[in-house]
Design a protein around this motif. Structure first.
Motif, PDB file in Angstrom:
ATOM      1  N   GLY A  33       0.789  -1.227   0.000  1.00 58.63           N
ATOM      2  CA  GLY A  33       0.000   0.000   0.000  1.00 58.63           C
ATOM      3  C   GLY A  33       0.821   1.276   0.000  1.00 58.63           C
ATOM      4  N   GLY A  34       1.914   1.297   0.752  1.00 59.05           N
ATOM      5  CA  GLY A  34       2.742   2.494   0.841  1.00 59.05           C
ATOM      6  C   GLY A  34       3.548   2.794  -0.399  1.00 59.05           C
ATOM      7  N   ASN A  35       3.582   1.861  -1.333  1.00 58.54           N
ATOM      8  CA  ASN A  35       4.377   2.058  -2.551  1.00 58.54           C
ATOM      9  C   ASN A  35       3.550   2.349  -3.795  1.00 58.54           C
ATOM     10  N   VAL A  36       2.225   2.354  -3.652  1.00 57.58           N
ATOM     11  CA  VAL A  36       1.372   2.524  -4.836  1.00 57.58           C
ATOM     12  C   VAL A  36       1.534   3.905  -5.459  1.00 57.58           C
ATOM     13  N   ALA A  37       1.405   4.960  -4.675  1.00 60.59           N
ATOM     14  CA  ALA A  37       1.427   6.315  -5.231  1.00 60.59           C
ATOM     15  C   ALA A  37       2.750   6.622  -5.902  1.00 60.59           C
ATOM     16  N   GLN A  38       3.856   6.261  -5.256  1.00 63.81           N
ATOM     17  CA  GLN A  38       5.157   6.580  -5.846  1.00 63.81           C
ATOM     18  C   GLN A  38       5.425   5.763  -7.100  1.00 63.81           C
ATOM     19  N   THR A  39       4.914   4.546  -7.140  1.00 60.67           N
ATOM     20  CA  THR A  39       5.115   3.711  -8.327  1.00 60.67           C
ATOM     21  C   THR A  39       4.268   4.220  -9.490  1.00 60.67           C
ATOM     22  N   LEU A  40       3.014   4.501  -9.226  1.00 64.16           N
ATOM     23  CA  LEU A  40       2.150   5.005 -10.293  1.00 64.16           C
ATOM     24  C   LEU A  40       2.586   6.396 -10.750  1.00 64.16           C
ATOM     25  N   GLY A  41       3.211   7.165  -9.856  1.00 56.14           N
ATOM     26  CA  GLY A  41       3.657   8.510 -10.195  1.00 56.14           C
ATOM     27  C   GLY A  41       5.013   8.587 -10.855  1.00 56.14           C
ATOM     28  N   SER A  42       5.750   7.495 -10.866  1.00 59.67           N
ATOM     29  CA  SER A  42       7.077   7.506 -11.495  1.00 59.67           C
ATOM     30  C   SER A  42       6.931   7.439 -13.014  1.00 59.67           C
ATOM     31  N   ALA A  43       7.954   7.918 -13.716  1.00 61.80           N
ATOM     32  CA  ALA A  43       7.936   7.845 -15.174  1.00 61.80           C
ATOM     33  C   ALA A  43       8.018   6.395 -15.649  1.00 61.80           C
ATOM     34  N   VAL A  44       8.851   5.613 -14.961  1.00 61.46           N
ATOM     35  CA  VAL A  44       9.075   4.209 -15.305  1.00 61.46           C
ATOM     36  C   VAL A  44       9.320   3.444 -14.013  1.00 61.46           C
ATOM     37  N   THR A  45       8.762   2.262 -13.921  1.00 58.29           N
ATOM     38  CA  THR A  45       9.129   1.343 -12.842  1.00 58.29           C
ATOM     39  C   THR A  45       9.843   0.165 -13.494  1.00 58.29           C
ATOM     40  N   VAL A  46      11.035  -0.117 -13.012  1.00 57.08           N
ATOM     41  CA  VAL A  46      11.825  -1.209 -13.576  1.00 57.08           C
ATOM     42  C   VAL A  46      11.646  -2.449 -12.701  1.00 57.08           C
ATOM     43  N   ILE A  47      11.197  -3.516 -13.315  1.00 55.15           N
ATOM     44  CA  ILE A  47      11.246  -4.811 -12.640  1.00 55.15           C
ATOM     45  C   ILE A  47      12.641  -5.378 -12.902  1.00 55.15           C
ATOM     46  N   VAL A  48      13.435  -5.458 -11.848  1.00 56.87           N
ATOM     47  CA  VAL A  48      14.751  -6.092 -11.956  1.00 56.87           C
ATOM     48  C   VAL A  48      14.522  -7.572 -11.659  1.00 56.87           C
ATOM     49  N   ALA A  49      14.639  -8.375 -12.680  1.00 56.78           N
ATOM     50  CA  ALA A  49      14.373  -9.814 -12.568  1.00 56.78           C
ATOM     51  C   ALA A  49      15.644 -10.586 -12.883  1.00 56.78           C
ATOM     52  N   TRP A  50      15.579 -11.876 -12.636  1.00 58.46           N
ATOM     53  CA  TRP A  50      16.713 -12.739 -12.997  1.00 58.46           C
ATOM     54  C   TRP A  50      16.237 -13.883 -13.868  1.00 58.46           C
ATOM     55  N   ASP A  51      17.119 -14.251 -14.772  1.00 58.11           N
ATOM     56  CA  ASP A  51      16.838 -15.292 -15.748  1.00 58.11           C
ATOM     57  C   ASP A  51      17.308 -16.632 -15.188  1.00 58.11           C
ATOM     58  N   SER A  52      16.380 -17.553 -15.015  1.00 58.33           N
ATOM     59  CA  SER A  52      16.721 -18.856 -14.443  1.00 58.33           C
ATOM     60  C   SER A  52      17.502 -19.742 -15.416  1.00 58.33           C
ATOM     61  N   GLN A  53      17.660 -19.269 -16.640  1.00 57.77           N
ATOM     62  CA  GLN A  53      18.454 -20.004 -17.633  1.00 57.77           C
ATOM     63  C   GLN A  53      19.554 -19.115 -18.214  1.00 57.77           C
ATOM     64  N   PHE A  54      20.063 -18.201 -17.371  1.00 55.11           N
ATOM     65  CA  PHE A  54      21.090 -17.269 -17.839  1.00 55.11           C
ATOM     66  C   PHE A  54      22.299 -17.982 -18.430  1.00 55.11           C
ATOM     67  N   GLN A  55      22.561 -19.210 -18.002  1.00 57.20           N
ATOM     68  CA  GLN A  55      23.773 -19.909 -18.418  1.00 57.20           C
ATOM     69  C   GLN A  55      23.809 -20.227 -19.906  1.00 57.20           C
ATOM     70  N   GLU A  56      22.668 -20.159 -20.578  1.00 57.40           N
ATOM     71  CA  GLU A  56      22.674 -20.444 -22.011  1.00 57.40           C
ATOM     72  C   GLU A  56      23.541 -19.448 -22.782  1.00 57.40           C
ATOM     73  N   HIS A  57      23.778 -18.269 -22.207  1.00 57.74           N
ATOM     74  CA  HIS A  57      24.594 -17.246 -22.860  1.00 57.74           C
ATOM     75  C   HIS A  57      26.074 -17.336 -22.483  1.00 57.74           C
ATOM     76  N   LEU A  58      26.420 -18.180 -21.529  1.00 53.20           N
ATOM     77  CA  LEU A  58      27.800 -18.223 -21.041  1.00 53.20           C
ATOM     78  C   LEU A  58      28.838 -18.585 -22.111  1.00 53.20           C
ATOM     79  N   PRO A  59      28.556 -19.476 -23.043  1.00 52.98           N
ATOM     80  CA  PRO A  59      29.585 -19.765 -24.049  1.00 52.98           C
ATOM     81  C   PRO A  59      30.056 -18.526 -24.815  1.00 52.98           C
ATOM     82  N   VAL A  60      29.166 -17.564 -25.003  1.00 51.29           N
ATOM     83  CA  VAL A  60      29.541 -16.313 -25.666  1.00 51.29           C
ATOM     84  C   VAL A  60      30.052 -15.299 -24.648  1.00 51.29           C
ATOM     85  N   GLN A  61      29.349 -15.167 -23.531  1.00 50.15           N
ATOM     86  CA  GLN A  61      29.681 -14.135 -22.545  1.00 50.15           C
ATOM     87  C   GLN A  61      30.959 -14.446 -21.766  1.00 50.15           C
TER      88      GLN A  61
END
Length: 196
Positions: free
Chosen positions: A72-100
């Motif tokens: 509840g305390g985060n609704v106004a600031q989130t709706l009022g922001s220009a952008v809200t970023v969901i920082v997520a993680w990829d459970s299969q990130f390792q598929e890119h490791l051969p290149v990265q």
């Protein structure tokens, strides 16, 4: 050799920066979001894995989709922001490791080890979220990170296939300083550190 940044830059990145709870009604362009990512992507991660995935929630429809997951305390600031970023993680990130990470074949370390995959992805996506905050500050964008949300609801709404998983949220925009709190105290060097 690198040189120390000047005081004005250090102030903008650290000493004068604040967690923002209210934002002016100013948009952040796609071009600026690209610049933001193009800065934060250079921060180091284990095995250069870069497990974070970023969802820039900007449209009114997407914000409404996010709203039921917010405390509840985060609704106004989130709706009022220009952008809200969901920082997520990829459970299969390792598929890119051969290149990265071509130094050696690190992918098998994670392929059959869900606990290691999750620990590595959570830790390093949190690092990348911190890089996002610093990159935003470097570009003159204010931010407010939050963990006051229901990750299960965010995952159901935005990542129904289960591959990505929410770590935390970051509101971005330009501060309305009438909603900026005084800076809280920080632990002293003596309280927080040891030199051994």
């Amino acid at each position: 050799m690198s040189q120390a940044l000047n005081d004005a830059t250090l102030d903008q990145l650290f000493r004068e920066a604040r967690t923002v709870h209210a934002f002016k009604p100013e948009a952040i362009s796609d071009e600026t979001l690209h610049k933001l990512y193009d800065l934060l992507k250079w921060g180091p991660t284990a095995f250069n894995a870069q497990p974070a995935r970023f969802v820039f929630v900007r449209s009114p429809e997407a914000k409404e989709k996010l709203k039921p997951a917010l405390s509840g305390g985060n609704v106004a600031q989130t709706l009022g922001s220009a952008v809200t970023v969901i920082v997520a993680w990829d459970s299969q990130f390792q598929e890119h490791l051969p290149v990265q990470f071509p130094a050696y074949d690190a992918k098998p370390l994670f392929d059959n080890n869900a606990a290691l995959t999750q620990a590595t992805a959570e830790r390093n996506s949190a690092l990348q979220g911190a890089y996002l905050i610093l990159a935003a500050r470097a570009l003159g964008i204010d931010s407010g990170a939050q963990s006051g949300f229901d990750a299960t609801k965010v995952n159901q709404a935005f990542f129904p296939d289960g591959r990505y998983r929410a770590n935390f949220l970051v509101n971005l925009g330009y501060a309305d300083h009438s909603g900026t709190f005084a800076r809280g105290p920080r632990l002293t060097f003596e309280q927080a550190t040891q030199v051994v």
